[in-house]
Scaffold this active site. Sequence first.
Site, PDB file in Angstrom:
ATOM      1  N   SER A 155       0.899  -1.199  -0.011  1.00 30.29           N
ATOM      2  CA  SER A 155      -0.124   0.015   0.063  1.00 30.29           C
ATOM      3  C   SER A 155       0.900   1.111   0.147  1.00 30.29           C
ATOM      4  O   SER A 155       2.095   1.232   0.400  1.00 30.29           O
ATOM      5  CB  SER A 155      -0.712   0.024   1.314  1.00 30.29           C
ATOM      6  OG  SER A 155      -1.698   1.336   1.372  1.00 30.29           O
ATOM      7  N   TYR A 168      -1.162  -0.865  10.651  1.00 23.93           N
ATOM      8  CA  TYR A 168      -1.366  -1.219   9.323  1.00 23.93           C
ATOM      9  C   TYR A 168       0.028  -0.946   8.523  1.00 23.93           C
ATOM     10  O   TYR A 168       0.660  -1.395   7.447  1.00 23.93           O
ATOM     11  CB  TYR A 168      -2.510  -0.429   8.592  1.00 23.93           C
ATOM     12  CG  TYR A 168      -2.866  -0.772   7.191  1.00 23.93           C
ATOM     13  CD1 TYR A 168      -3.213  -2.217   6.910  1.00 23.93           C
ATOM     14  CD2 TYR A 168      -2.674   0.342   6.414  1.00 23.93           C
ATOM     15  CE1 TYR A 168      -3.414  -2.389   5.527  1.00 23.93           C
ATOM     16  CE2 TYR A 168      -3.039  -0.037   4.957  1.00 23.93           C
ATOM     17  CZ  TYR A 168      -3.322  -1.181   4.590  1.00 23.93           C
ATOM     18  OH  TYR A 168      -3.380  -1.410   3.251  1.00 23.93           O
TER      19      TYR A 168
HETATM   20  N1  LIG Z   1      -8.657  -1.065  -0.586  1.00 21.03           N
HETATM   21  C1  LIG Z   1      -7.905  -0.040  -0.411  1.00 21.03           C
HETATM   22  O1  LIG Z   1      -7.935   1.062  -0.293  1.00 21.03           O
HETATM   23  C2  LIG Z   1      -6.403  -0.679  -0.459  1.00 21.03           C
HETATM   24  C3  LIG Z   1      -5.157   0.170  -0.603  1.00 21.03           C
HETATM   25  C4  LIG Z   1      -4.175  -0.338  -0.588  1.00 21.03           C
HETATM   26  C5  LIG Z   1      -3.802  -1.561  -0.336  1.00 21.03           C
HETATM   27  N2  LIG Z   1      -4.859  -2.410  -0.080  1.00 21.03           N
HETATM   28  C6  LIG Z   1      -4.463  -3.826   0.198  1.00 21.03           C
HETATM   29  O2  LIG Z   1      -5.005  -4.616  -0.837  1.00 21.03           O
HETATM   30  C7  LIG Z   1      -5.149  -6.090  -0.286  1.00 21.03           C
HETATM   31  C8  LIG Z   1      -6.555  -6.474  -0.474  1.00 21.03           C
HETATM   32  O3  LIG Z   1      -7.654  -5.590   0.295  1.00 21.03           O
HETATM   33  P1  LIG Z   1      -8.866  -5.236  -0.486  1.00 21.03           P
HETATM   34  O4  LIG Z   1      -9.014  -3.803  -0.688  1.00 21.03           O
HETATM   35  O5  LIG Z   1      -9.301  -6.221  -1.513  1.00 21.03           O
HETATM   36  O6  LIG Z   1      -9.700  -5.619   1.014  1.00 21.03           O
HETATM   37  P2  LIG Z   1     -11.146  -6.607   0.997  1.00 21.03           P
HETATM   38  O7  LIG Z   1     -12.269  -5.983   0.121  1.00 21.03           O
HETATM   39  O8  LIG Z   1     -11.547  -6.332   2.481  1.00 21.03           O
HETATM   40  O9  LIG Z   1     -10.721  -8.070   0.835  1.00 21.03           O
HETATM   41  C9  LIG Z   1      -9.713  -8.545   1.956  1.00 21.03           C
HETATM   42  C10 LIG Z   1      -9.622 -10.011   1.406  1.00 21.03           C
HETATM   43  O10 LIG Z   1      -8.743 -10.630   2.307  1.00 21.03           O
HETATM   44  C11 LIG Z   1      -9.365 -11.777   2.899  1.00 21.03           C
HETATM   45  N3  LIG Z   1      -9.059 -12.041   4.375  1.00 21.03           N
HETATM   46  C12 LIG Z   1      -9.053 -11.380   5.413  1.00 21.03           C
HETATM   47  N4  LIG Z   1      -8.965 -11.975   6.531  1.00 21.03           N
HETATM   48  C13 LIG Z   1      -8.434 -13.018   6.089  1.00 21.03           C
HETATM   49  C14 LIG Z   1      -7.679 -14.022   6.684  1.00 21.03           C
HETATM   50  N5  LIG Z   1      -7.731 -14.088   8.314  1.00 21.03           N
HETATM   51  N6  LIG Z   1      -7.353 -15.219   6.315  1.00 21.03           N
HETATM   52  C15 LIG Z   1      -7.427 -15.369   4.846  1.00 21.03           C
HETATM   53  N7  LIG Z   1      -7.925 -14.186   4.034  1.00 21.03           N
HETATM   54  C16 LIG Z   1      -8.335 -12.957   4.910  1.00 21.03           C
HETATM   55  C17 LIG Z   1     -10.627 -11.384   2.722  1.00 21.03           C
HETATM   56  O11 LIG Z   1     -11.517 -12.505   2.667  1.00 21.03           O
HETATM   57  P3  LIG Z   1     -12.363 -13.581   4.021  1.00 21.03           P
HETATM   58  O12 LIG Z   1     -12.976 -12.400   4.745  1.00 21.03           O
HETATM   59  O13 LIG Z   1     -13.315 -14.436   3.272  1.00 21.03           O
HETATM   60  O14 LIG Z   1     -11.360 -14.132   4.735  1.00 21.03           O
HETATM   61  C18 LIG Z   1     -10.902 -10.736   1.621  1.00 21.03           C
HETATM   62  O15 LIG Z   1     -10.909 -11.845   0.376  1.00 21.03           O
HETATM   63  C19 LIG Z   1      -4.838  -5.867   1.133  1.00 21.03           C
HETATM   64  O16 LIG Z   1      -3.582  -6.308   1.320  1.00 21.03           O
HETATM   65  C20 LIG Z   1      -4.850  -4.262   1.408  1.00 21.03           C
HETATM   66  O17 LIG Z   1      -4.008  -3.948   2.668  1.00 21.03           O
HETATM   67  C21 LIG Z   1      -6.137  -2.006  -0.176  1.00 21.03           C
END
Ligand SMILES: NC(=O)c1ccc[n+]([C@@H]2O[C@H](COP(=O)([O-])OP(=O)(O)OC[C@H]3O[C@@H](n4cnc5c(N)ncnc54)[C@H](OP(=O)(O)O)[C@@H]3O)[C@@H](O)[C@H]2O)c1
Length: 277
Positions: A155, A168
């Site tokens: 990120s 984070y």
């Molecule tokens: N969205 C943003 O603004 C943003 C910005 C920068 C970076 N990121 C990064 O992008 C990545 C994906 O995030 P996203 O934005 O797609 O968020 P999201 O929509 O909340 O998806 C998160 C995913 O991680 C899985 N997950 C969460 N806890 C878990 C666990 N204990 N074991 C296995 N899987 C788990 C969730 O599935 P389940 O709940 O089904 O387990 C879900 O599939 C993350 O690393 C985040 O830090 C996001």
Amino acid sequence: MSQAPSTPDSREASPGGPHRLALVTGASAGIGAAFAERLARDAYDLVLVARRRERLDELAERLARTHGRRVDVLVADLTTSEGVRAVEARIAAEPTLELLVNNAGFGTSGAFADLDCDGEEEEVRLNVLALLRLTHAALAAMKARGHGSVINVSSLAGFQPGPYNATYSATKAFVNAFTQAVSEELRGTGVRLQLLCPGFTRTEFQDVAGVRTEGIPDFAWMSAEAVVEASLAGLRSGDLLVIPGGGNKVLGALLRSVPSAVARRVGGVVLRRTLGK
Ligand SMILES: NC(=O)c1ccc[n+]([C@@H]2O[C@H](COP(=O)([O-])OP(=O)(O)OC[C@H]3O[C@@H](n4cnc5c(N)ncnc54)[C@H](OP(=O)(O)O)[C@@H]3O)[C@@H](O)[C@H]2O)c1
């Protein structure tokens, strides 16, 4: 830790073309689901990992049907040793794994001292330890074969200390340093690492982190699909660091050039207001 092929004969040769396998963590939502969609379209067979089985089963069934790929589901909680071991074992059992996407992650927001410490620990287990162990599990076979790629989803938050986002941003700072260092060790092996650093992306992330989004302007957001597009374009051109989106690239350059003392003071004020803490 259950493991269920999405179709009875999903381990047979894929009807849609030659076997190229990718494993995506956090595939039940957001950026991970967008990776799964795009990779299936690009003729990858898939292993989808997350905790919510129903979501994974529905996605796997749809991708297998639409794209004719083998799509397996592996339900695992990557904050637990048991969950990580199950995915490590699956990686070890797939010597032709071409791509690992370490995407699963979550954030918390608020003053560190006021947050539940167990939740902070889980954040480190998922964002740091699971990513480290799964990268290690994938590299052995990839190095022996002389090709393969790992995308570590970090990120922009990892470029500077993030007050009210302390754990984070620290986990993502780890991912940044770790991925760049290991990438250097892999020079000349044919194996590639990518450090993917998105900015605000419309997913479930903000809800999970309890972040208020009203103060974040529309232009600051990207779609998960656009993030994935940039990542895979970067993979084709062999870029180590991928920051999706023009605005994010500028912000990323700024964050990396500003002294830490300035960034954390300004960040503290901005984040407290933005996050509503
Ligand atoms: N969205 C943003 O603004 C943003 C910005 C920068 C970076 N990121 C990064 O992008 C990545 C994906 O995030 P996203 O934005 O797609 O968020 P999201 O929509 O909340 O998806 C998160 C995913 O991680 C899985 N997950 C969460 N806890 C878990 C666990 N204990 N074991 C296995 N899987 C788990 C969730 O599935 P389940 O709940 O089904 O387990 C879900 O599939 C993350 O690393 C985040 O830090 C996001």
